[in-house]
Motif scaffolding. Structure first.
Motif, PDB file in Angstrom:
ATOM      1  N   ALA A  83      34.522  -4.979  13.830  1.00 61.79           N
ATOM      2  CA  ALA A  83      33.359  -4.259  14.353  1.00 61.79           C
ATOM      3  C   ALA A  83      33.513  -2.756  14.142  1.00 61.79           C
ATOM      4  O   ALA A  83      32.537  -2.058  13.826  1.00 61.79           O
ATOM      5  CB  ALA A  83      33.171  -4.573  15.835  1.00 61.79           C
ATOM      6  N   ILE A  84      34.727  -2.249  14.302  1.00 58.49           N
ATOM      7  CA  ILE A  84      34.986  -0.829  14.038  1.00 58.49           C
ATOM      8  C   ILE A  84      34.691  -0.499  12.587  1.00 58.49           C
ATOM      9  O   ILE A  84      34.035   0.504  12.265  1.00 58.49           O
ATOM     10  CB  ILE A  84      36.449  -0.481  14.395  1.00 58.49           C
ATOM     11  CG1 ILE A  84      36.643  -0.498  15.913  1.00 58.49           C
ATOM     12  CG2 ILE A  84      36.843   0.875  13.812  1.00 58.49           C
ATOM     13  CD1 ILE A  84      38.089  -0.390  16.345  1.00 58.49           C
ATOM     14  N   HIS A  85      35.156  -1.376  11.692  1.00 60.34           N
ATOM     15  CA  HIS A  85      34.911  -1.160  10.263  1.00 60.34           C
ATOM     16  C   HIS A  85      33.419  -1.240   9.933  1.00 60.34           C
ATOM     17  O   HIS A  85      32.872  -0.353   9.252  1.00 60.34           O
ATOM     18  CB  HIS A  85      35.683  -2.200   9.452  1.00 60.34           C
ATOM     19  CG  HIS A  85      35.386  -2.156   7.991  1.00 60.34           C
ATOM     20  ND1 HIS A  85      35.891  -1.192   7.146  1.00 60.34           N
ATOM     21  CD2 HIS A  85      34.598  -2.975   7.209  1.00 60.34           C
ATOM     22  CE1 HIS A  85      35.445  -1.397   5.926  1.00 60.34           C
ATOM     23  NE2 HIS A  85      34.672  -2.467   5.937  1.00 60.34           N
ATOM     24  N   ASN A  86      32.757  -2.261  10.414  1.00 64.25           N
ATOM     25  CA  ASN A  86      31.353  -2.475  10.064  1.00 64.25           C
ATOM     26  C   ASN A  86      30.434  -1.401  10.639  1.00 64.25           C
ATOM     27  O   ASN A  86      29.414  -1.059  10.039  1.00 64.25           O
ATOM     28  CB  ASN A  86      30.893  -3.857  10.542  1.00 64.25           C
ATOM     29  CG  ASN A  86      31.579  -4.990   9.790  1.00 64.25           C
ATOM     30  OD1 ASN A  86      31.999  -4.817   8.640  1.00 64.25           O
ATOM     31  ND2 ASN A  86      31.712  -6.138  10.415  1.00 64.25           N
ATOM     32  N   SER A  87      30.796  -0.881  11.803  1.00 59.26           N
ATOM     33  CA  SER A  87      29.951   0.135  12.442  1.00 59.26           C
ATOM     34  C   SER A  87      30.273   1.544  11.960  1.00 59.26           C
ATOM     35  O   SER A  87      29.475   2.469  12.158  1.00 59.26           O
ATOM     36  CB  SER A  87      30.123   0.084  13.964  1.00 59.26           C
ATOM     37  OG  SER A  87      31.460   0.394  14.339  1.00 59.26           O
ATOM     38  N   GLY A  88      31.445   1.715  11.342  1.00 64.14           N
ATOM     39  CA  GLY A  88      31.829   3.023  10.836  1.00 64.14           C
ATOM     40  C   GLY A  88      32.264   4.013  11.907  1.00 64.14           C
ATOM     41  O   GLY A  88      32.327   5.221  11.648  1.00 64.14           O
ATOM     42  N   VAL A  89      32.594   3.543  13.109  1.00 65.10           N
ATOM     43  CA  VAL A  89      32.996   4.467  14.165  1.00 65.10           C
ATOM     44  C   VAL A  89      34.426   4.953  13.941  1.00 65.10           C
ATOM     45  O   VAL A  89      35.204   4.342  13.196  1.00 65.10           O
ATOM     46  CB  VAL A  89      32.885   3.804  15.561  1.00 65.10           C
ATOM     47  CG1 VAL A  89      31.437   3.476  15.885  1.00 65.10           C
ATOM     48  CG2 VAL A  89      33.765   2.559  15.653  1.00 65.10           C
ATOM     49  N   ASP A  90      34.754   6.080  14.571  1.00 63.48           N
ATOM     50  CA  ASP A  90      36.091   6.662  14.483  1.00 63.48           C
ATOM     51  C   ASP A  90      36.920   6.100  15.627  1.00 63.48           C
ATOM     52  O   ASP A  90      36.874   6.603  16.762  1.00 63.48           O
ATOM     53  CB  ASP A  90      35.984   8.188  14.583  1.00 63.48           C
ATOM     54  CG  ASP A  90      37.337   8.886  14.447  1.00 63.48           C
ATOM     55  OD1 ASP A  90      38.341   8.185  14.202  1.00 63.48           O
ATOM     56  OD2 ASP A  90      37.380  10.128  14.587  1.00 63.48           O
ATOM     57  N   ALA A  91      37.671   5.046  15.348  1.00 60.14           N
ATOM     58  CA  ALA A  91      38.447   4.375  16.389  1.00 60.14           C
ATOM     59  C   ALA A  91      39.567   3.568  15.753  1.00 60.14           C
ATOM     60  O   ALA A  91      39.461   3.131  14.607  1.00 60.14           O
ATOM     61  CB  ALA A  91      37.552   3.456  17.221  1.00 60.14           C
ATOM     62  N   HIS A  92      40.629   3.369  16.515  1.00 54.20           N
ATOM     63  CA  HIS A  92      41.722   2.490  16.091  1.00 54.20           C
ATOM     64  C   HIS A  92      42.127   1.610  17.271  1.00 54.20           C
ATOM     65  O   HIS A  92      41.568   1.708  18.358  1.00 54.20           O
ATOM     66  CB  HIS A  92      42.898   3.287  15.536  1.00 54.20           C
ATOM     67  CG  HIS A  92      43.598   4.155  16.537  1.00 54.20           C
ATOM     68  ND1 HIS A  92      43.271   5.485  16.732  1.00 54.20           N
ATOM     69  CD2 HIS A  92      44.612   3.902  17.417  1.00 54.20           C
ATOM     70  CE1 HIS A  92      44.042   6.005  17.667  1.00 54.20           C
ATOM     71  NE2 HIS A  92      44.864   5.058  18.102  1.00 54.20           N
ATOM     72  N   ILE A  93      43.130   0.768  17.053  1.00 51.56           N
ATOM     73  CA  ILE A  93      43.495  -0.260  18.017  1.00 51.56           C
ATOM     74  C   ILE A  93      44.787   0.093  18.759  1.00 51.56           C
ATOM     75  O   ILE A  93      45.755   0.551  18.153  1.00 51.56           O
ATOM     76  CB  ILE A  93      43.682  -1.620  17.305  1.00 51.56           C
ATOM     77  CG1 ILE A  93      42.344  -2.120  16.748  1.00 51.56           C
ATOM     78  CG2 ILE A  93      44.285  -2.665  18.240  1.00 51.56           C
ATOM     79  CD1 ILE A  93      41.296  -2.432  17.794  1.00 51.56           C
ATOM     80  N   SER A  94      44.783  -0.131  20.064  1.00 52.20           N
ATOM     81  CA  SER A  94      46.015  -0.167  20.859  1.00 52.20           C
ATOM     82  C   SER A  94      46.190  -1.593  21.367  1.00 52.20           C
ATOM     83  O   SER A  94      45.213  -2.219  21.791  1.00 52.20           O
ATOM     84  CB  SER A  94      45.939   0.801  22.045  1.00 52.20           C
ATOM     85  OG  SER A  94      46.078   2.147  21.631  1.00 52.20           O
ATOM     86  N   LEU A  95      47.416  -2.091  21.335  1.00 54.11           N
ATOM     87  CA  LEU A  95      47.630  -3.471  21.788  1.00 54.11           C
ATOM     88  C   LEU A  95      48.952  -3.610  22.524  1.00 54.11           C
ATOM     89  O   LEU A  95      49.867  -2.797  22.376  1.00 54.11           O
ATOM     90  CB  LEU A  95      47.551  -4.451  20.618  1.00 54.11           C
ATOM     91  CG  LEU A  95      48.427  -4.222  19.378  1.00 54.11           C
ATOM     92  CD1 LEU A  95      49.872  -4.622  19.629  1.00 54.11           C
ATOM     93  CD2 LEU A  95      47.874  -5.001  18.188  1.00 54.11           C
ATOM     94  N   LYS A  96      49.039  -4.654  23.337  1.00 50.69           N
ATOM     95  CA  LYS A  96      50.236  -4.948  24.116  1.00 50.69           C
ATOM     96  C   LYS A  96      50.839  -6.265  23.624  1.00 50.69           C
ATOM     97  O   LYS A  96      50.142  -7.296  23.627  1.00 50.69           O
ATOM     98  CB  LYS A  96      49.898  -5.051  25.602  1.00 50.69           C
ATOM     99  CG  LYS A  96      49.417  -3.756  26.229  1.00 50.69           C
ATOM    100  CD  LYS A  96      49.112  -3.923  27.704  1.00 50.69           C
ATOM    101  CE  LYS A  96      47.876  -4.783  27.943  1.00 50.69           C
ATOM    102  NZ  LYS A  96      46.643  -4.163  27.443  1.00 50.69           N
ATOM    103  N   PRO A  97      52.102  -6.274  23.216  1.00 50.87           N
ATOM    104  CA  PRO A  97      52.727  -7.525  22.764  1.00 50.87           C
ATOM    105  C   PRO A  97      52.667  -8.646  23.794  1.00 50.87           C
ATOM    106  O   PRO A  97      52.550  -9.813  23.421  1.00 50.87           O
ATOM    107  CB  PRO A  97      54.164  -7.096  22.472  1.00 50.87           C
ATOM    108  CG  PRO A  97      54.053  -5.653  22.077  1.00 50.87           C
ATOM    109  CD  PRO A  97      52.979  -5.110  22.971  1.00 50.87           C
ATOM    110  N   SER A  98      52.725  -8.326  25.076  1.00 50.82           N
ATOM    111  CA  SER A  98      52.689  -9.394  26.081  1.00 50.82           C
ATOM    112  C   SER A  98      51.377 -10.152  26.045  1.00 50.82           C
ATOM    113  O   SER A  98      51.333 -11.352  26.317  1.00 50.82           O
ATOM    114  CB  SER A  98      52.920  -8.825  27.484  1.00 50.82           C
ATOM    115  OG  SER A  98      51.834  -8.030  27.903  1.00 50.82           O
ATOM    116  N   GLN A  99      50.301  -9.460  25.706  1.00 51.13           N
ATOM    117  CA  GLN A  99      49.000 -10.124  25.641  1.00 51.13           C
ATOM    118  C   GLN A  99      48.927 -11.081  24.460  1.00 51.13           C
ATOM    119  O   GLN A  99      48.116 -12.012  24.452  1.00 51.13           O
ATOM    120  CB  GLN A  99      47.880  -9.081  25.532  1.00 51.13           C
ATOM    121  CG  GLN A  99      46.487  -9.659  25.692  1.00 51.13           C
ATOM    122  CD  GLN A  99      45.393  -8.629  25.444  1.00 51.13           C
ATOM    123  OE1 GLN A  99      45.402  -7.922  24.436  1.00 51.13           O
ATOM    124  NE2 GLN A  99      44.459  -8.535  26.372  1.00 51.13           N
TER     125      GLN A  99
END
Length: 324
Positions: A83-99
């Motif tokens: 969705a970030i790619h398709n919408s062209g917004v300036d954003a990246h991902i943060s994630l938690k290994p436990s999840q």
């Protein structure tokens, strides 16, 4: 420290977490999360981008002990990357290994992380490995190192309250790092306990990475820290392209906008989903002063809840009991 310990305890209360999922929006949780769906979150990101602010997006989730839950989280994160790619917004991902299964099976977690990293690399998106409590710290670093050996779009977090944080920031100085104070209750054998020591170490880590490291994300709502960094960067001729300030979605929005207008890179940590309660309580544990910044927004006139945050946690517990 008593207030900090209370918020940490609340963040780990499964009953309150479940109640918050059900009643969160009624209590004004939309002021601390950017949306419960990907579509809502993308709209929030677009609004921030218009102010010259980038975003790092966190799919909220607590207490993942089933593979089905971890796989669902992986799918949601991949959908957000697309969705970030398709919408062209300036954003990246943060994630938690436990999840993504760390508490279930490390190899299973690695497979999930590799799948996410591959999609992110294909879309030229960055992934930040959030760090959690000390019990998961070294496994998380090891997973991050394994993925970083294959992809070059990986960064991580250094927590200032850990005694070993200076060793870790030296070890990972070539990575993009987010530097935070830390938001879990840890013993004195592995973590500093008093605020003054943690604050001083936090500043030291920031200065070290600004001088010796790659890109630095300075995660704080404290204007004293921000002013110190601005002066330090000016004194040492550190280019503004070498660092950014980060704050949480919904916190100190006037300062966020002001820093962006001053020409500093600014990134908002954007959580989304209904599982917001544990995340929010840890942010208050990290800096209890945040309570004053957000209470008036969370407990709105519309909800008619003119109470403090602790009373709000009690209310969630009562609501949960009534449903049983």
């Amino acid at each position: 420290m008593a207030l900090r310990d209370m918020f940490i305890a609340l963040s780990e209360n499964k009953v309150l977490n479940e109640a918050a999922k059900k009643y969160g929006l009624k209590m004004g949780a939309q002021h601390v999360v950017a949306g419960t769906t990907i579509e809502e979150t993308i709209a929030s990101i677009k609004a921030l981008n218009k102010q010259g602010i980038s975003c790092t997006v966190d799919n909220l989730g607590e207490f993942v002990f089933e593979k089905s839950e971890a796989l669902a989280a992986k799918e949601q994160i991949i959908n957000m990357i697309e969705a970030i790619h398709n919408s062209g917004v300036d954003a990246h991902i943060s994630l938690k290994p436990s999840q993504l299964g760390l508490d279930i099976d490390k190899a299973f977690c690695l497979d999930n992380l590799m799948d996410i990293a591959e999609v992110a690399a294909n879309y030229n998106n960055f992934i930040n490995f959030d760090m959690e409590n000390y019990a998961r710290l070294h496994d998380s670093f090891e997973l991050m190192e394994t993925i970083n050996a294959k992809y070059n779009n990986i960064g991580t977090v250094i927590q200032a309250y850990f005694l070993e944080s200076i060793e870790n920031i030296e070890k990972y100085k070539n990575l993009r790092l987010r530097i935070v104070k830390g938001a879990y209750k840890e013993p004195s054998t592995i973590a500093y306990q008093d605020k003054a020591t943690i604050d001083a170490n936090y500043i030291s880590l920031i200065e070290y990475h600004l001088l010796n490291g790659s890109f630095t994300s300075i995660a704080t709502h404290d204007h004293h820290v921000i002013n110190h960094v601005k002066k330090f960067a000016e004194t040492h001729a550190i280019d503004k392209d070498k660092f950014e300030f980060q704050m949480l979605y919904g916190f100190r929005t006037d300062m966020q906008q002001a820093l962006a207008k001053e020409g500093y890179h600014f990134c908002v940590y954007v959580p989304f989903g209904s599982d917001w309660y544990g995340y929010f309580m840890r942010r208050l544990a990290e800096r209890p002063q945040n309570m004053a910044l957000i209470t008036k927004q969370v407990f709105t006139k519309k909800t008619n809840i003119a109470i403090g945050l602790t009373a709000g946690a009690f209310l969630l517990g009562r609501l949960s009991k009534r449903t049983k």
